[in-house]
Design a protein around this motif. Structure first.
Motif, PDB file in Angstrom:
ATOM      1  N   LEU A 359       0.823  -1.212   0.000  1.00  0.00           N
ATOM      2  CA  LEU A 359       0.000   0.000   0.000  1.00  0.00           C
ATOM      3  C   LEU A 359       0.858   1.264   0.000  1.00  0.00           C
ATOM      4  O   LEU A 359       0.397   2.330  -0.426  1.00  0.00           O
ATOM      5  CB  LEU A 359      -0.930   0.008   1.220  1.00  0.00           C
ATOM      6  N   ASN A 360       2.100   1.137   0.471  1.00  0.00           N
ATOM      7  CA  ASN A 360       2.993   2.297   0.561  1.00  0.00           C
ATOM      8  C   ASN A 360       4.108   2.257  -0.480  1.00  0.00           C
ATOM      9  O   ASN A 360       5.103   2.987  -0.345  1.00  0.00           O
ATOM     10  CB  ASN A 360       3.614   2.362   1.962  1.00  0.00           C
ATOM     11  N   MET A 361       3.970   1.421  -1.518  1.00  0.00           N
ATOM     12  CA  MET A 361       4.988   1.315  -2.563  1.00  0.00           C
ATOM     13  C   MET A 361       4.358   1.555  -3.931  1.00  0.00           C
ATOM     14  O   MET A 361       3.128   1.571  -4.079  1.00  0.00           O
ATOM     15  CB  MET A 361       5.665  -0.064  -2.505  1.00  0.00           C
ATOM     16  N   ASP A 362       5.192   1.742  -4.915  1.00  0.00           N
ATOM     17  CA  ASP A 362       4.732   1.964  -6.291  1.00  0.00           C
ATOM     18  C   ASP A 362       4.288   0.632  -6.886  1.00  0.00           C
ATOM     19  O   ASP A 362       5.091  -0.267  -7.116  1.00  0.00           O
ATOM     20  CB  ASP A 362       5.879   2.570  -7.116  1.00  0.00           C
ATOM     21  N   ARG A 363       2.983   0.535  -7.181  1.00  0.00           N
ATOM     22  CA  ARG A 363       2.432  -0.721  -7.681  1.00  0.00           C
ATOM     23  C   ARG A 363       2.061  -0.651  -9.157  1.00  0.00           C
ATOM     24  O   ARG A 363       1.312  -1.500  -9.655  1.00  0.00           O
ATOM     25  CB  ARG A 363       1.183  -1.085  -6.855  1.00  0.00           C
ATOM     26  N   HIS A 364       2.567   0.324  -9.863  1.00  0.00           N
ATOM     27  CA  HIS A 364       2.223   0.486 -11.275  1.00  0.00           C
ATOM     28  C   HIS A 364       3.006  -0.489 -12.158  1.00  0.00           C
ATOM     29  O   HIS A 364       4.193  -0.728 -11.966  1.00  0.00           O
ATOM     30  CB  HIS A 364       2.521   1.922 -11.742  1.00  0.00           C
ATOM     31  N   PHE A 369      -1.849   0.705 -15.549  1.00  0.00           N
ATOM     32  CA  PHE A 369      -2.277  -0.421 -14.715  1.00  0.00           C
ATOM     33  C   PHE A 369      -1.541  -0.403 -13.392  1.00  0.00           C
ATOM     34  O   PHE A 369      -0.321  -0.225 -13.336  1.00  0.00           O
ATOM     35  CB  PHE A 369      -2.028  -1.756 -15.422  1.00  0.00           C
ATOM     36  N   GLN A 370      -2.301  -0.612 -12.294  1.00  0.00           N
ATOM     37  CA  GLN A 370      -1.738  -0.662 -10.950  1.00  0.00           C
ATOM     38  C   GLN A 370      -2.156  -1.968 -10.274  1.00  0.00           C
ATOM     39  O   GLN A 370      -3.338  -2.312 -10.255  1.00  0.00           O
ATOM     40  CB  GLN A 370      -2.205   0.533 -10.118  1.00  0.00           C
ATOM     41  N   ILE A 371      -1.177  -2.673  -9.731  1.00  0.00           N
ATOM     42  CA  ILE A 371      -1.460  -3.939  -9.048  1.00  0.00           C
ATOM     43  C   ILE A 371      -2.252  -3.657  -7.774  1.00  0.00           C
ATOM     44  O   ILE A 371      -1.820  -2.844  -6.949  1.00  0.00           O
ATOM     45  CB  ILE A 371      -0.161  -4.673  -8.685  1.00  0.00           C
ATOM     46  N   PRO A 372      -3.410  -4.276  -7.571  1.00  0.00           N
ATOM     47  CA  PRO A 372      -4.115  -4.118  -6.288  1.00  0.00           C
ATOM     48  C   PRO A 372      -3.249  -4.630  -5.144  1.00  0.00           C
ATOM     49  O   PRO A 372      -2.591  -5.661  -5.264  1.00  0.00           O
ATOM     50  CB  PRO A 372      -5.381  -4.964  -6.467  1.00  0.00           C
ATOM     51  N   ALA A 373      -3.261  -3.892  -4.032  1.00  0.00           N
ATOM     52  CA  ALA A 373      -2.433  -4.308  -2.897  1.00  0.00           C
ATOM     53  C   ALA A 373      -2.828  -5.699  -2.398  1.00  0.00           C
ATOM     54  O   ALA A 373      -1.980  -6.495  -1.990  1.00  0.00           O
ATOM     55  CB  ALA A 373      -2.548  -3.292  -1.763  1.00  0.00           C
ATOM     56  N   GLY A 374      -4.131  -6.006  -2.451  1.00  0.00           N
ATOM     57  CA  GLY A 374      -4.583  -7.316  -2.004  1.00  0.00           C
ATOM     58  C   GLY A 374      -4.134  -8.448  -2.892  1.00  0.00           C
ATOM     59  O   GLY A 374      -4.208  -9.617  -2.505  1.00  0.00           O
ATOM     60  N   SER A 375      -3.656  -8.116  -4.106  1.00  0.00           N
ATOM     61  CA  SER A 375      -3.204  -9.150  -5.041  1.00  0.00           C
ATOM     62  C   SER A 375      -1.724  -9.451  -4.919  1.00  0.00           C
ATOM     63  O   SER A 375      -1.218 -10.347  -5.598  1.00  0.00           O
ATOM     64  CB  SER A 375      -3.505  -8.727  -6.491  1.00  0.00           C
ATOM     65  N   ILE A 376      -1.022  -8.724  -4.064  1.00  0.00           N
ATOM     66  CA  ILE A 376       0.427  -8.886  -4.003  1.00  0.00           C
ATOM     67  C   ILE A 376       0.811 -10.288  -3.522  1.00  0.00           C
ATOM     68  O   ILE A 376       1.865 -10.830  -3.897  1.00  0.00           O
ATOM     69  CB  ILE A 376       1.058  -7.804  -3.088  1.00  0.00           C
ATOM     70  N   SER A 454       9.475   0.018  -6.505  1.00  0.00           N
ATOM     71  CA  SER A 454       8.510  -0.901  -7.091  1.00  0.00           C
ATOM     72  C   SER A 454       8.103  -2.001  -6.096  1.00  0.00           C
ATOM     73  O   SER A 454       8.948  -2.581  -5.407  1.00  0.00           O
ATOM     74  CB  SER A 454       9.089  -1.552  -8.349  1.00  0.00           C
ATOM     75  N   ALA A 455       6.797  -2.254  -6.037  1.00  0.00           N
ATOM     76  CA  ALA A 455       6.290  -3.330  -5.177  1.00  0.00           C
ATOM     77  C   ALA A 455       6.731  -4.706  -5.660  1.00  0.00           C
ATOM     78  O   ALA A 455       6.596  -5.695  -4.930  1.00  0.00           O
ATOM     79  CB  ALA A 455       4.765  -3.264  -5.102  1.00  0.00           C
ATOM     80  N   LEU A 456       7.263  -4.773  -6.888  1.00  0.00           N
ATOM     81  CA  LEU A 456       7.735  -6.056  -7.400  1.00  0.00           C
ATOM     82  C   LEU A 456       8.927  -6.590  -6.616  1.00  0.00           C
ATOM     83  O   LEU A 456       9.265  -7.772  -6.727  1.00  0.00           O
ATOM     84  CB  LEU A 456       8.092  -5.940  -8.884  1.00  0.00           C
ATOM     85  N   TRP A 457       9.588  -5.716  -5.837  1.00  0.00           N
ATOM     86  CA  TRP A 457      10.658  -6.183  -4.963  1.00  0.00           C
ATOM     87  C   TRP A 457      10.127  -7.195  -3.938  1.00  0.00           C
ATOM     88  O   TRP A 457      10.897  -8.030  -3.431  1.00  0.00           O
ATOM     89  CB  TRP A 457      11.302  -5.002  -4.229  1.00  0.00           C
ATOM     90  N   LEU A 458       8.844  -7.106  -3.635  1.00  0.00           N
ATOM     91  CA  LEU A 458       8.257  -8.031  -2.666  1.00  0.00           C
ATOM     92  C   LEU A 458       8.075  -9.428  -3.243  1.00  0.00           C
ATOM     93  O   LEU A 458       7.791 -10.372  -2.504  1.00  0.00           O
ATOM     94  CB  LEU A 458       6.894  -7.497  -2.195  1.00  0.00           C
ATOM     95  N   MET A 459       8.218  -9.539  -4.561  1.00  0.00           N
ATOM     96  CA  MET A 459       7.914 -10.793  -5.231  1.00  0.00           C
ATOM     97  C   MET A 459       8.861 -11.920  -4.809  1.00  0.00           C
ATOM     98  O   MET A 459       8.411 -13.042  -4.548  1.00  0.00           O
ATOM     99  CB  MET A 459       7.991 -10.599  -6.752  1.00  0.00           C
ATOM    100  N   LEU A 460      10.169 -11.660  -4.738  1.00  0.00           N
ATOM    101  CA  LEU A 460      11.137 -12.731  -4.495  1.00  0.00           C
ATOM    102  C   LEU A 460      10.940 -13.423  -3.149  1.00  0.00           C
ATOM    103  O   LEU A 460      10.856 -14.657  -3.098  1.00  0.00           O
ATOM    104  CB  LEU A 460      12.562 -12.197  -4.624  1.00  0.00           C
TER     105      LEU A 460
END
Length: 572
Positions: A359-364, A369-376, A454-460
């Protein structure tokens, strides 16, 4: 001939005790039930995932709940949806059977989804939206909170009553441990794929089109899942409930206490083996482990009087050897089960805090298109689903070729422990980087500010935890199903759900303790130290892994079928 075809062929023409021919029709059970059961799993999981995965966002945006409080509520709800399967399993094992519990729970789940839709479409059921920031947000009224909690309770009970009861019903359709293991792998694969769809498509509709439509899709999915289950009901092999197995276990405890002064004989001639006039041969001598419990099966004067119904007249003083050995089995399994509680606790903490990070990161993804926080959290689900396929198709056959034996469930769980610790360390490193960017851009003390990262850092780290889940969740289900007494088979598959539920409650307690003792978790996480929380989880995970290794080394398998199946696999 393929294994599935052979199983289906045998299911058509080979009657046995559990699957005999009924009214001249073919034997129930086998792979013919697979599409109906998996269709039910997919529909009900789509419905449940649509509201659970986005609950934190819904509470913050529509009910004006503070972020950490919303995370705590979400953990409690997740704990409930994981504890209710255990209650559903007890009801199925003891009184009603799997089918009845699944049908009733599916209706309750649908009712909860309908009421969720009403809260999203009727303005009086939720507080007015915020206008000028958090300072002017109106908290929900007591009535609105009461309605919300009733809805969550209905949806959680409905979800919990089906999740692992369906798994047990599916496993009961097969006789061979190998086929049961294949079913469990596919069950978890479909469970995670359905969760991926609900956490992306349905959550996207909720965030970008409307909450009412998003919850409405859940109603439709729930209805389809229930319809699929009902369509296949004539094909299911039904295992009749044998009464409460926990009453039987309680009788052993009471009988042991009442005979605490009786001498325990090393021989088997003074022990009681009959139950309801039936003697199981050969009669094994009670095991020497937990020998004090053998007193419950010792024959003393007056114990063997027969009641009017043909059963023993004093069941709270004299138990069968089988009852005693069932209780011993549960005692032996408990240390391994308890180690998994602290495996689930970090997962619950990571899930809730990662949504707050998002919710506090760039999710675009691109400009539009922006990734919903609940979809992370979908990264965990995708990772698990892919890993389940790779493990089943490549890693297990490769392991068998190298070692000439299949990987045991306990080995899978152990690898899951290791990957879970690595995932927590990854989350700590990502959060450390995020906080450095917060400080460099002077974003502390600014609620709601978006960190240019980028919220994609949370992916790994989420993906690593997902791979771990692909190892330890199916491994635990297979282990409990193989090792538990037959009378507790449904309860066995729900044991993983019970420990997940306790793990979520533990995660709530840990977060609350951290908030009270430290300053790591303020309402604005940009002012906190989430990285320290994750490092704390790493330390807990390492200690817990050592405890698990000790328990696994000391455990002695009780399932003869599993050993035989493993031996035949290695011989092949």
């Amino acid at each position: 001939m393929e294994a599935t075809e052979l199983q289906h062929f045998e299911g058509q023409f080979t009657p046995n005790e559990e699957g005999r021919l009924e009214n001249g029709h073919r034997k129930r059970g086998g792979w013919i039930t697979f599409p109906f059961i998996t269709g039910c799993v997919m529909g009900l999981t789509l419905a449940t995932g649509g509201w659970i995965s986005n609950l934190i966002v819904y509470l913050i945006r529509e009910f004006n709940v503070k972020s950490i409080d919303a995370a705590q509520i979400s953990n409690i709800v997740s704990g409930c949806t994981s504890l209710f399967p255990f209650a559903g399993a007890i009801m199925a094992d003891s009184f009603f059977g799997c089918s009845s519990v699944i049908i009733v729970s599916s209706f309750l789940s649908m009712l909860g989804m309908i009421m969720f839709t009403l809260t999203a479409t009727i303005h009086s059921l939720r507080p007015p939206p915020c206008t000028n920031g958090l300072s002017t947000c109106e908290a929900p009224s007591k009535f609105q909170f009461a309605v919300l909690y009733i809805i969550i309770a209905l949806a959680a009970i409905g979800s919990g009553g089906t999740r692992f009861t369906v798994a047990t019903l599916g496993a009961d359709q097969f006789d061979k441990p190998k086929d049961q293991a294949i079913f469990f792998n596919w069950y978890f694969f479909i469970l995670y794929v359905s969760s991926i769809i609900s956490s992306t498509a349905i959550v996207y509709v909720q965030d970008n089109v409307g909450w009412g439509l998003g919850f409405g899709l859940g109603i439709g999915a729930n209805a389809i899942g229930l319809a699929m289950f009902l369509l296949g009901i004539r094909h299911y092999r039904r295992v009749k409930p044998q009464g409460s197995p926990f009453m039987s276990l309680a009788q052993v405890v009471v009988a042991t206490i009442r005979k605490r002064k009786v001498f325990v004989s090393p021989g088997g001639e003074v022990y009681y083996y009959e139950r309801n006039g039936v003697t199981k041969l050969p009669c094994p001598t009670p095991t020497s482990s937990f020998r004090f419990l053998n007193r419950a099966a010792l024959k003393t004067q007056g114990d063997t009087e027969i009641g009017s119904n043909g059963s023993i007249a004093r069941p709270w003083r004299l138990c069968t050897v089988e009852q005693v050995e069932d209780l011993k089995t549960l005692i032996r399994i408990f240390p391994l089960w308890s180690a998994s509680i602290f495996l689930s606790t970090p997962i619950g903490i990571q899930a809730s805090l990662t949504i707050l990070q998002a919710l506090n990161m760039d999710r675009h993804l691109g400009p539009h298109f922006q990734i919903p926080a609940g979809s992370i959290l979908v990264f965990t689900l995708v990772s698990t689903a892919i890993s389940l396929s790779i493990i089943d198709r490549f890693l297990c056959p490769m392991w068998q070729k190298v070692t000439r034996r299949s990987p045991t469930p306990l080995q899978r769980v152990g690898l899951g422990h290791v990957l879970n610790v690595i995932g927590m360390a990854g989350s700590a490193l990502v959060e450390s980087r995020r906080l450095r960017i917060v400080r460099s851009h002077h974003l502390t003390g600014q609620p709601g500010s978006i960190v240019p990262m980028s919220a994609l850092w949370l992916m790994l780290p989420l993906a690593i935890v997902g791979v771990g889940e692909a190892f330890h969740f199916p491994g635990q289900v297979a282990f409990y199903y193989q090792e538990f007494p037959t009378s507790l088979r449904t309860t066995a598959t729900a044991m993983i759900s019970l420990l997940i539920g306790i793990g979520f409650y533990m995660s709530t307690a840990v977060i609350d303790l951290v908030r009270r003792v430290t300053g790591w978790l303020p309402d604005n996480i940009n002012d906190g130290r989430l990285d320290n929380v994750f490092w704390m989880l790493v330390v807990i995970g390492v200690i817990n892994f050592g405890y698990y290794l000790t328990c696994a080394r000391l455990y002695k398998h009780q399932s003869v079928d599993q050993k035989d199946d493993t031996k035949s696999a290695s011989d092949g």
